[in-house]
Design a protein around this motif. Structure first.
Motif, PDB file in Angstrom:
ATOM      1  N   TYR A   6     -20.116 -28.116  -1.371  1.00  0.00           N
ATOM      2  CA  TYR A   6     -21.130 -27.257  -1.989  1.00  0.00           C
ATOM      3  C   TYR A   6     -22.344 -27.138  -1.075  1.00  0.00           C
ATOM      4  CZ  TYR A   6     -18.612 -27.465  -6.436  1.00  0.00           C
ATOM      5  OH  TYR A   6     -17.689 -27.347  -7.427  1.00  0.00           O
ATOM      6  N   TYR A   7     -22.743 -28.291  -0.506  1.00  0.00           N
ATOM      7  CA  TYR A   7     -23.880 -28.247   0.411  1.00  0.00           C
ATOM      8  C   TYR A   7     -23.547 -27.415   1.641  1.00  0.00           C
ATOM      9  CZ  TYR A   7     -26.431 -31.738  -2.203  1.00  0.00           C
ATOM     10  OH  TYR A   7     -27.123 -32.390  -3.181  1.00  0.00           O
ATOM     11  N   LEU A   8     -22.299 -27.530   2.122  1.00  0.00           N
ATOM     12  CA  LEU A   8     -21.916 -26.727   3.281  1.00  0.00           C
ATOM     13  C   LEU A   8     -21.980 -25.245   2.952  1.00  0.00           C
ATOM     14  CD1 LEU A   8     -18.909 -28.632   4.861  1.00  0.00           C
ATOM     15  CD2 LEU A   8     -21.316 -28.799   5.335  1.00  0.00           C
TER      16      LEU A   8
ATOM     17  N   MET B   1     -23.546 -36.655 -14.106  1.00  0.00           N
ATOM     18  CA  MET B   1     -22.477 -35.915 -13.430  1.00  0.00           C
ATOM     19  C   MET B   1     -22.710 -34.415 -13.537  1.00  0.00           C
ATOM     20  SD  MET B   1     -19.808 -36.435 -11.653  1.00  0.00           S
ATOM     21  CE  MET B   1     -18.095 -36.883 -11.625  1.00  0.00           C
ATOM     22  N   THR B   2     -22.686 -33.920 -14.770  1.00  0.00           N
ATOM     23  CA  THR B   2     -22.875 -32.482 -14.940  1.00  0.00           C
ATOM     24  C   THR B   2     -24.332 -32.092 -14.742  1.00  0.00           C
ATOM     25  OG1 THR B   2     -23.065 -32.913 -17.278  1.00  0.00           O
ATOM     26  CG2 THR B   2     -20.926 -32.179 -16.483  1.00  0.00           C
ATOM     27  N   ILE B   3     -25.230 -33.006 -15.117  1.00  0.00           N
ATOM     28  CA  ILE B   3     -26.660 -32.667 -14.966  1.00  0.00           C
ATOM     29  C   ILE B   3     -26.984 -32.451 -13.500  1.00  0.00           C
ATOM     30  CG2 ILE B   3     -28.954 -33.668 -15.076  1.00  0.00           C
ATOM     31  CD1 ILE B   3     -28.685 -33.819 -17.814  1.00  0.00           C
ATOM     32  N   SER B   4     -26.450 -33.309 -12.639  1.00  0.00           N
ATOM     33  CA  SER B   4     -26.751 -33.149 -11.209  1.00  0.00           C
ATOM     34  C   SER B   4     -26.156 -31.843 -10.691  1.00  0.00           C
ATOM     35  CB  SER B   4     -26.217 -34.337 -10.419  1.00  0.00           C
ATOM     36  OG  SER B   4     -24.818 -34.388 -10.515  1.00  0.00           O
ATOM     37  N   LEU B   5     -24.987 -31.457 -11.230  1.00  0.00           N
ATOM     38  CA  LEU B   5     -24.418 -30.166 -10.804  1.00  0.00           C
ATOM     39  C   LEU B   5     -25.310 -29.008 -11.245  1.00  0.00           C
ATOM     40  CD1 LEU B   5     -20.554 -30.142 -11.182  1.00  0.00           C
ATOM     41  CD2 LEU B   5     -21.942 -29.851  -9.160  1.00  0.00           C
ATOM     42  N   ILE B   6     -25.813 -29.084 -12.486  1.00  0.00           N
ATOM     43  CA  ILE B   6     -26.693 -28.005 -12.963  1.00  0.00           C
ATOM     44  C   ILE B   6     -27.943 -27.919 -12.099  1.00  0.00           C
ATOM     45  CG2 ILE B   6     -28.142 -27.279 -14.895  1.00  0.00           C
ATOM     46  CD1 ILE B   6     -26.035 -28.516 -16.734  1.00  0.00           C
ATOM     47  N   VAL B   7     -28.508 -29.095 -11.807  1.00  0.00           N
ATOM     48  CA  VAL B   7     -29.707 -29.106 -10.960  1.00  0.00           C
ATOM     49  C   VAL B   7     -29.382 -28.526  -9.600  1.00  0.00           C
ATOM     50  CG1 VAL B   7     -31.332 -30.617  -9.782  1.00  0.00           C
ATOM     51  CG2 VAL B   7     -30.809 -31.002 -12.165  1.00  0.00           C
ATOM     52  N   PHE B   8     -28.204 -28.895  -9.074  1.00  0.00           N
ATOM     53  CA  PHE B   8     -27.823 -28.370  -7.756  1.00  0.00           C
ATOM     54  C   PHE B   8     -27.750 -26.853  -7.769  1.00  0.00           C
ATOM     55  CE2 PHE B   8     -24.611 -26.710  -4.918  1.00  0.00           C
ATOM     56  CZ  PHE B   8     -25.029 -27.217  -3.711  1.00  0.00           C
ATOM     57  N   PHE B   9     -27.088 -26.294  -8.797  1.00  0.00           N
ATOM     58  CA  PHE B   9     -26.917 -24.841  -8.762  1.00  0.00           C
ATOM     59  C   PHE B   9     -28.230 -24.111  -9.007  1.00  0.00           C
ATOM     60  CE2 PHE B   9     -22.347 -25.717  -9.350  1.00  0.00           C
ATOM     61  CZ  PHE B   9     -21.920 -25.023  -8.242  1.00  0.00           C
ATOM     62  N   LEU B  10     -29.089 -24.671  -9.873  1.00  0.00           N
ATOM     63  CA  LEU B  10     -30.395 -24.037 -10.070  1.00  0.00           C
ATOM     64  C   LEU B  10     -31.192 -24.042  -8.761  1.00  0.00           C
ATOM     65  CD1 LEU B  10     -31.639 -25.236 -13.565  1.00  0.00           C
ATOM     66  CD2 LEU B  10     -31.095 -22.925 -12.830  1.00  0.00           C
ATOM     67  N   LEU B  11     -31.218 -25.215  -8.104  1.00  0.00           N
ATOM     68  CA  LEU B  11     -31.968 -25.302  -6.859  1.00  0.00           C
ATOM     69  C   LEU B  11     -31.357 -24.417  -5.784  1.00  0.00           C
ATOM     70  CD1 LEU B  11     -32.877 -29.051  -6.482  1.00  0.00           C
ATOM     71  CD2 LEU B  11     -34.422 -27.145  -6.668  1.00  0.00           C
ATOM     72  N   ALA B  12     -30.027 -24.333  -5.761  1.00  0.00           N
ATOM     73  CA  ALA B  12     -29.375 -23.486  -4.758  1.00  0.00           C
ATOM     74  C   ALA B  12     -29.744 -22.027  -4.992  1.00  0.00           C
ATOM     75  CB  ALA B  12     -27.865 -23.676  -4.817  1.00  0.00           C
ATOM     76  N   ALA B  13     -29.787 -21.622  -6.283  1.00  0.00           N
ATOM     77  CA  ALA B  13     -30.180 -20.237  -6.573  1.00  0.00           C
ATOM     78  C   ALA B  13     -31.604 -19.982  -6.101  1.00  0.00           C
ATOM     79  CB  ALA B  13     -30.057 -19.978  -8.079  1.00  0.00           C
TER      80      ALA B  13
END
Lengths: 100, 170
Positions: A6-8, B1-13
């Motif tokens: 994902y990071y990549l 687990m899922t919370i970190s994924l949600i945070v990841f996608f929000l930050l990625a957006a």
């Protein structure tokens, strides 16, 4: 745990945007910002792999990349200021001769 | 687990939108501010990846020093809005084609070449401790560290020479 892929992917997207900025924009300041964006995406990959393989060397390399980027920005901005002083214009299309 | 994924996608957006904003905004000051937003989101990614030292260095060096330098130069030169007239007509299509090609290459490598990079066992509790990074920096990477200081000195001298050069001739 977030997969390293994902990071990549995120880093690849940021790198492509930075490359597009270098190719499209004509303001040299924005071109420099795009270069910074590309360096930053590379840093993100360094840290992501350091996390994935549990080795700290990746983070040390990010430190070095940051210092090189700082030096590059200082030199680049000094060049832009110098070009602006001599030509009163910094559009990248008009800076096409090496005379002062 | 899922919370970190949600945070990841929000930050990625946020990161991708900030990068796009930097690319598309006409005003260079807005570009710089969007880039600062992008740098801060990347710093939060570093925190999620157990890299607190790099995260703080990102904020102080990039978002702090480098981007303030950019803003100073933009405002000093009055280069907020340059006319976007391109003398090369095929530049935009060529750039878009090349960008799409680059993205396709990245996608190909990500999907087909990289596989099974799953993270290994649980991290040690103090992974990414600034103390460990400092130890690594001053023991194993001492020579590159000193070379970096010389590089910064050269950059400083170079900047002074470049910006002072045409004053002496005047």
């Amino acid at each position: 745990m977030i997969p390293v892929e994902y990071y990549l992917g995120l880093s690849a997207i940021m790198f492509v945007i930075g490359a597009l900025g270098v190719m499209v924009r004509r303001n040299p300041l924005v071109i420099f910002m795009s270069v910074e964006l590309m360096l930053n995406s590379a840093n993100l990959v360094f840290v992501a792999f350091a996390h994935a393989y549990q080795v700290l060397d990746g983070q040390v390399f990010v430190f070095f990349v940051m210092t090189v980027a700082a030096a590059e920005v200082a030199i680049g901005l000094a060049l832009i200021v110098s070009i602006f002083r001599s030509k009163h214009n910094i559009n990248a299309d008009t800076v096409n001769e090496l005379k002062g | 687990m899922t919370i970190s994924l949600i945070v990841f996608f929000l930050l990625a957006a946020v990161a991708v939108l900030a990068a796009l904003g930097m690319l598309l905004s006409r005003n260079a000051v807005y570009s710089a501010l969007f880039l600062i937003l992008n740098f801060i989101t990347v710093a939060i990614f570093y925190l999620m990846l157990n890299a607190p030292f790099i995260s703080i260095a990102q904020i102080t060096v990039y978002a702090g020093a480098i981007m303030v330098l950019f803003l100073f130069v933009i405002m000093l030169l009055g280069a907020e809005k340059l006319p976007q007239n391109t003398s090369i007509r095929w530049q935009y299509p060529a750039a878009v084609v090349l960008g799409v090609l680059l993205a396709l290459e990245f996608g190909y490598v990500l999907v087909f070449q990289i596989g099974g990079l799953s993270t290994a066992a649980a991290l040690p509790a103090n992974f990414g401790d600034p103390k460990d990074i400092g130890g690594l920096l001053f023991n194993q990477y001492l020579l590159p560290f000193e070379v970096t200081s010389i590089l910064l000195l050269v950059a400083m001298v170079g900047v002074i020479v470049i910006t002072k050069g045409d004053k002496t001739t005047r």
